[in-house]
Scaffold this motif. Structure first.
Motif, short mmCIF file in Angstrom:
data_model
loop_
_atom_site.label_atom_id
_atom_site.label_comp_id
_atom_site.label_asym_id
_atom_site.label_seq_id
_atom_site.Cartn_x
_atom_site.Cartn_y
_atom_site.Cartn_z
N ASP A 206 1.02 -1.15 -0.06
CA ASP A 206 0.00 -0.16 -0.10
C ASP A 206 0.90 1.22 -0.20
O ASP A 206 0.61 2.03 -0.55
N PHE A 207 2.06 1.38 0.85
CA PHE A 207 2.78 2.58 0.89
C PHE A 207 3.44 2.71 -0.68
O PHE A 207 3.28 3.96 -1.10
N ILE A 208 3.99 1.77 -1.41
CA ILE A 208 4.74 1.94 -2.60
C ILE A 208 3.43 2.23 -3.66
O ILE A 208 3.65 3.18 -4.64
N LYS A 209 2.40 1.83 -3.50
CA LYS A 209 1.08 2.13 -4.48
C LYS A 209 0.66 3.46 -4.30
O LYS A 209 0.26 4.11 -5.35
N ASN A 210 0.67 3.92 -2.94
CA ASN A 210 0.36 5.31 -2.70
C ASN A 210 1.21 6.36 -2.87
O ASN A 210 1.10 7.58 -2.83
N HIS A 211 2.58 5.78 -3.07
CA HIS A 211 3.72 6.89 -3.18
C HIS A 211 4.81 6.33 -4.36
O HIS A 211 5.73 6.19 -4.04
N PRO A 212 3.97 6.56 -5.73
CA PRO A 212 4.84 6.14 -6.73
C PRO A 212 6.02 7.14 -6.90
O PRO A 212 6.90 6.77 -7.71
N THR B 120 8.25 7.69 -4.96
CA THR B 120 9.36 7.45 -4.55
C THR B 120 10.28 6.53 -5.50
O THR B 120 11.64 6.49 -5.21
N GLY B 121 9.70 5.96 -6.59
CA GLY B 121 10.51 5.15 -7.15
C GLY B 121 10.65 3.99 -6.70
O GLY B 121 11.58 2.94 -7.28
N LEU B 122 10.23 3.46 -5.38
CA LEU B 122 10.46 2.20 -4.85
C LEU B 122 9.63 1.04 -5.64
O LEU B 122 8.57 1.22 -6.04
N LYS B 123 10.31 -0.03 -5.68
CA LYS B 123 9.58 -1.40 -6.35
C LYS B 123 9.54 -2.31 -5.29
O LYS B 123 10.52 -2.34 -4.62
N LEU B 124 8.35 -3.35 -5.41
CA LEU B 124 8.43 -4.44 -4.52
C LEU B 124 8.32 -5.93 -5.01
O LEU B 124 7.57 -5.62 -6.03
N LYS B 125 8.88 -6.85 -4.50
CA LYS B 125 8.50 -8.11 -4.91
C LYS B 125 8.40 -8.94 -3.67
O LYS B 125 9.56 -8.82 -2.83
N ILE B 126 7.43 -9.63 -3.53
CA ILE B 126 7.20 -10.25 -2.22
C ILE B 126 7.06 -11.82 -2.74
O ILE B 126 6.21 -12.17 -3.50
N GLU C 174 -15.07 -4.18 -7.97
CA GLU C 174 -14.49 -2.83 -8.43
C GLU C 174 -12.91 -2.67 -7.94
O GLU C 174 -12.17 -1.86 -8.48
N GLY C 175 -12.39 -3.70 -7.10
CA GLY C 175 -10.95 -3.84 -6.58
C GLY C 175 -10.33 -4.53 -7.60
O GLY C 175 -9.12 -4.92 -7.24
N GLU D 131 -4.90 -7.26 -9.12
CA GLU D 131 -4.07 -7.76 -10.24
C GLU D 131 -2.89 -7.09 -10.06
O GLU D 131 -1.74 -7.77 -10.08
N ASP D 132 -2.73 -5.69 -9.66
CA ASP D 132 -1.54 -5.06 -9.33
C ASP D 132 -0.71 -5.57 -8.04
O ASP D 132 0.52 -6.06 -8.15
N LEU D 133 -1.35 -6.25 -6.90
CA LEU D 133 -1.15 -6.68 -5.87
C LEU D 133 -0.20 -7.95 -6.38
O LEU D 133 0.89 -8.34 -5.88
N PHE D 134 -0.98 -8.82 -6.97
CA PHE D 134 -0.38 -10.39 -7.31
C PHE D 134 0.54 -10.19 -8.50
O PHE D 134 1.17 -11.26 -8.79
N GLU D 135 0.78 -9.00 -8.97
CA GLU D 135 1.99 -8.88 -9.98
C GLU D 135 3.24 -8.84 -8.88
O GLU D 135 4.41 -8.88 -9.39
N CYS D 136 3.08 -8.11 -7.78
CA CYS D 136 4.18 -8.16 -6.69
C CYS D 136 4.41 -9.19 -5.82
O CYS D 136 5.35 -9.44 -5.59
N VAL D 137 3.33 -10.01 -5.70
CA VAL D 137 3.31 -11.07 -4.98
C VAL D 137 3.34 -12.43 -5.47
O VAL D 137 2.50 -12.54 -6.07
N ASP D 138 4.12 -13.33 -5.19
CA ASP D 138 4.14 -14.81 -5.71
C ASP D 138 3.84 -15.36 -4.56
O ASP D 138 4.65 -15.48 -3.50
N VAL D 139 2.86 -16.29 -4.42
CA VAL D 139 2.51 -17.22 -3.47
C VAL D 139 2.80 -18.45 -3.85
O VAL D 139 2.37 -19.07 -4.69
N VAL D 140 3.88 -19.16 -3.07
CA VAL D 140 4.46 -20.30 -3.65
C VAL D 140 4.15 -21.45 -2.34
O VAL D 140 4.45 -21.25 -1.39
#
Length: 391
Positions: free
Chosen positions: A74-80, A82-88, A139-140, A145-154
């Motif tokens: 949520d922080f990175i999505k709300n503050h583009p 910053t240029g920060l990227k996230l992979k979980i 609506e979400g 879709e964006d969240l699960f671009e960042c998150v791989d659930v293994v």
């Protein structure tokens, strides 16, 4: 021995200083969702190994998702800006991908629309889910879709080497590992080679090289690897004996050899391991001695993981032990909606914090409780809980 470059180290300190002064960040901050916690633990810091621990059923998985999945996303999505990227990369040793997604949906509904439903209701197990809630979920679509671009659930890899291999493959695809020569003669120039070149060498030639460092393609990317929970790791095979390790050895292999010595130390990835407290920590002797809160001594199945982690976070539920008061809060009124977050170890900030939290387990929601002298805010929390319990 790795050569120490003092000036280069000072330049990194200056760079961090410059980032802060320019309004940028040296971590993914907790401040927006945990303002008091952030004065002790600023956020998710590269190269840091965290453990989240609690007794069974207290909410350690929920806290982990809230702190290390939704808060950074949520922080990175709300503050583009910053240029920060996230992979979980979330190694779900206990739940399936579908279960994981459902918990994210109910949490999002609660935070976005103040709609509080549990996973059973979401799945229409007892009665049909209202159409207006389905409309809200649809609506979400972009958010999820964006969240699960960042998150791989293994949910299909559970042994330490397999998990390490998964992360190493990601690191190879998103950066370069470098090796350097051993036993250089005086005047010889140090050469660096990449992972692909190193892997092409035969065994004898490999012995003349040592690992140097890792360079990500994007230095602004944070890679967070979460394992929930590590007492469910599949036994590892000892490469020397060919025998299966016991659980203690398997957990030690993952924690010390992979998480600490490789993934955080060399790659600067973030590790979050969820670890149970030992069942004995809830016995009569602990109750009589008033030693019910989570501790380093009660980490289940392998206490040595405490040596490897830089930050250890405990979660405590006083209602579970029928305590009337805890930290000055009325547990009789708050019941299971109260949790205490404890910083049991902190090598990146101040330790020994005990932070009161409001907790809604059905929707994986945490909030810092008002302070005891914030009477009006505290009254509203008690009223909310009272209404919630009467529904």
């Amino acid at each position: 021995m790795k050569q120490f470059n003092f000036q280069k180290h000072v330049e990194r300190i200056k760079e961090n200083k410059s980032k802060i002064e320019s309004g940028s960040y040296n971590c993914i901050p907790f401040a927006e969702k945990f303002p008091r916690l952030s004065t002790y633990l600023p956020g998710i810091i590269k190269g840091t190994y965290y453990i989240v621990t609690a007794n069974s059923g207290v909410g350690k998985t929920q806290l982990t998702k809230y702190m290390f999945v939704r808060t950074p996303y949520d922080f990175i999505k709300n503050h583009p800006e910053t240029g920060l990227k996230l992979k979980i990369i979330y190694f779900a040793l206990e739940e399936s991908l579908e279960e994981f997604i459902n918990t994210i949906i109910v949490a999002w509904l609660a935070e976005t629309y103040n709609i509080h439903i549990d996973v059973l209701t979401l799945q229409s197990m007892l009665e049909s889910l209202p159409q207006d809630i389905i409309d809200k979920i649809e609506e979400g679509k972009k958010y999820f879709e964006d969240l699960f671009e960042c998150v791989d659930v293994v949910d299909s890899v559970s042994n330490p080497y397999g998990m390490y291999k998964y992360l190493r493959e990601y690191s190879n695809n998103n950066g370069h590992h470098y090796w350097t020569q051993l036993n250089l003669r005086e005047g010889e120039e140090k050469l660096l080679i990449t992972h692909d070149k190193y892997e092409s060498f035969d065994k004898d030639k490999k012995s003349n090289w040592k690992y140097s460092h890792y360079e990500p393609h994007n230095p602004n990317e944070y890679v967070v690897a979460i394992s929930d929970h590590i007492s469910l790791l599949t036994p590892e095979t000892d490469f020397n004996t060919g025998q299966k390790m016991n659980l203690h050895g398997t957990m030690g292999k993952w924690s010390a050899d992979y998480c600490r010595k490789q993934i955080t130390k060399h790659w600067k990835y973030v590790i979050v391991n969820v670890q149970q407290q030992a069942a004995a920590a809830e016995n009569v002797d602990h109750f009589k001695a008033n030693k019910l809160e989570p501790s380093l001594a009660n980490l289940a199945d392998n206490k040595l993981t405490a040596r490897d982690a830089l930050v250890i976070i405990g979660l405590f539920a006083p209602d579970r032990y029928e305590l009337n008061k805890y930290m000055g809060y009325d547990i009789i009124a708050l019941k299971d909606n109260f949790r205490s977050l404890l910083i049991l170890k902190n090598r990146v900030g101040k330790p020994n914090l005990k932070l009161p939290l409001f907790y809604d387990g059905a929707v994986n929601l945490f909030r810092e409780m008002p302070k005891l002298d914030e009477e009006e805010k505290l009254r509203k929390v008690y009223e909310f809980v009272d209404k919630k319990q009467k529904r």
